[in-house]
Design a protein around this motif. Structure first.
Motif, PDB file in Angstrom:
ATOM      1  N   UNK A   4      30.906  49.028   2.542  1.00  7.12           N
ATOM      2  CA  UNK A   4      32.127  49.823   2.452  1.00  7.12           C
ATOM      3  C   UNK A   4      32.924  49.575   1.172  1.00  7.12           C
ATOM      4  N   UNK A   5      32.536  48.554   0.411  1.00  3.79           N
ATOM      5  CA  UNK A   5      33.317  48.253  -0.789  1.00  3.79           C
ATOM      6  C   UNK A   5      32.484  47.441  -1.778  1.00  3.79           C
ATOM      7  N   UNK A   6      32.951  47.378  -3.016  1.00  2.00           N
ATOM      8  CA  UNK A   6      32.386  46.503  -4.046  1.00  2.00           C
ATOM      9  C   UNK A   6      33.397  45.385  -4.257  1.00  2.00           C
ATOM     10  N   UNK A   7      32.919  44.141  -4.255  1.00  2.00           N
ATOM     11  CA  UNK A   7      33.860  43.017  -4.323  1.00  2.00           C
ATOM     12  C   UNK A   7      33.286  41.879  -5.153  1.00  2.00           C
ATOM     13  N   UNK A   8      34.143  40.963  -5.648  1.00  2.00           N
ATOM     14  CA  UNK A   8      33.657  39.766  -6.330  1.00  2.00           C
ATOM     15  C   UNK A   8      32.894  38.866  -5.367  1.00  2.00           C
ATOM     16  N   UNK A   9      32.016  38.046  -5.896  1.00  2.00           N
ATOM     17  CA  UNK A   9      31.220  37.151  -5.066  1.00  2.00           C
ATOM     18  C   UNK A   9      32.089  36.270  -4.164  1.00  2.00           C
ATOM     19  N   UNK A  10      33.167  35.715  -4.727  1.00  2.00           N
ATOM     20  CA  UNK A  10      33.928  34.716  -3.984  1.00  2.00           C
ATOM     21  C   UNK A  10      34.791  35.297  -2.877  1.00  2.00           C
ATOM     22  N   UNK A  11      35.077  36.602  -2.939  1.00  2.00           N
ATOM     23  CA  UNK A  11      35.927  37.198  -1.903  1.00  2.00           C
ATOM     24  C   UNK A  11      35.217  38.273  -1.090  1.00  2.00           C
ATOM     25  N   UNK A  12      33.935  38.530  -1.374  1.00  2.00           N
ATOM     26  CA  UNK A  12      33.191  39.565  -0.651  1.00  2.00           C
ATOM     27  C   UNK A  12      32.964  39.152   0.797  1.00  2.00           C
ATOM     28  N   UNK A  13      33.035  40.151   1.686  1.00  2.00           N
ATOM     29  CA  UNK A  13      32.697  39.888   3.086  1.00  2.00           C
ATOM     30  C   UNK A  13      31.443  40.674   3.450  1.00  2.00           C
ATOM     31  N   UNK A  14      31.140  40.730   4.735  1.00  2.00           N
ATOM     32  CA  UNK A  14      29.885  41.329   5.188  1.00  2.00           C
ATOM     33  C   UNK A  14      29.835  42.836   5.009  1.00  2.00           C
ATOM     34  N   UNK A  15      30.938  43.448   4.543  1.00  2.00           N
ATOM     35  CA  UNK A  15      30.939  44.893   4.306  1.00  2.00           C
ATOM     36  C   UNK A  15      30.848  45.224   2.821  1.00  2.00           C
ATOM     37  N   UNK A  16      30.639  44.195   1.970  1.00  2.00           N
ATOM     38  CA  UNK A  16      30.737  44.394   0.523  1.00  2.00           C
ATOM     39  C   UNK A  16      29.412  44.151  -0.184  1.00  2.00           C
TER      40      UNK A  16
END
Length: 314
Positions: A4-16
């Protein structure tokens, strides 16, 4: 769960989905919660051990393409057309596929190419040309008068700026960046140039293809910047000089002469604790006296050595 999203490695969750382009940060693969990670082949085995991954020779480039696809898919690009609050002169030529943002001003004789996006509060003054697929961020001013005045006694006489600004295709101009029109000829930005926010490009400057400049760079008048150059944040370049193709300048460096050889140039005095900096600054002020004293001592030493040599012969 779908991504559902693009995120940085350190803050990404299981939807990223996240990416790793710096091998020095490979340890983060062990702790990231990202559903999928974009990695270089060198990190493929480590990434596969933790879960789903995309392996590519250039993760950062893949990430860049992904952001474009993502934004387009989610309808975040402005629709073609002219915002009702924009002021566009009847003589201006705006391609039907271009978009002009709120409160922008497009003056007489301006030409704007296909699929170019003009943000809010952008001013493009008379007779300037913007190529295809350009992005002009909010608050930019293109075609303002260059800084030209002639001295008359104690006052200044304005030199009217009679040229324009010509920008090629695929150029990006950052927010609140100013590109001055030429005094007689044009200020020119070639295809693929990328400018960050708060940059000043003075009159009659020429910038070669695919050159990129970070925030707060200042380029003085009539300077020629080559192709494929990079200027880091806060770089200053004096007027009427040239930088060769493939010249790379470190942040806060001031370039005061032409650079005819490609390469990296740095002229930043290292920072340190203020008290120590004051001591060094005080020493710097004495450099000329110290140099003159050393030269004087060298002359005295040479005279003494000559005298000793003469006595030894006797």
């Amino acid at each position: 769960m779908p991504i559902q999203t693009i995120a940085p490695l350190d803050s990404a969750d299981a939807s990223a989905i996240a990416f790793l382009s710096d091998a020095r940060l490979a340890a983060a693969l062990q702790t990231t919660q990202a559903a999928c990670v974009i990695v270089h082949p060198a990190q493929a085995e480590q990434a596969q051990a933790r879960g789903a991954c995309i392996v590519t020779a250039d993760p950062y480039l893949y990430f860049a393409r992904l952001t474009q696809w993502w934004r387009k898919r989610h309808g975040q690009y402005p629709e073609p057309g002219i915002h009702p609050s924009a002021v566009v002169h009847p003589d201006a030529q705006v391609d039907a596929s271009a978009s002009i943002g709120p409160l922008s001003v497009i003056e007489a004789g301006v030409k704007i190419g296909a699929h170019t996006r003009i943000g809010s509060r952008v001013t493009i003054e008379r007779d300037c040309v913007i190529g295809a697929r350009c992005v002009i961020q909010s608050g930019a001013v293109i075609g303002g008068d260059g800084f030209g005045f002639a001295k008359e006694g104690q006052s200044w006489v304005k030199i009217e700026q009679l040229g324009a600004v010509v920008i090629g295709d695929d150029v990006e101009v950052g927010a609140n960046t100013c590109i001055d029109r030429g005094a007689l000829g044009d200020t020119i930005l070639a295809n693929g140039v990328k400018l960050d926010n708060l940059i000043q490009i003075a009159h009659n400057v020429q910038v070669g293809e695919n050159t990129a400049m970070a925030a707060c760079v200042g380029i003085s008048g009539s300077t020629k910047i080559g192709a494929n150059c990079t200027l880091a944040g806060g770089v200053g370049v004096v007027g009427h000089i040239e930088l060769a193709d493939n010249t790379h300048v470190s942040g806060a460096t001031v370039i005061s002469r032409s650079l005819t050889e490609p390469g990296r140039y740095t002229g930043v005095y290292p920072f340190e604790h203020h008290a120590k900096w004051e001591q060094n600054a005080a020493s710097l002020r004495q450099l000329k006296k110290m140099r003159d004293r050393i030269k004087s001592l060298e002359k005295e030493l040479t005279a003494v050595q000559a005298s000793v040599a003469t006595q030894q012969k006797i």
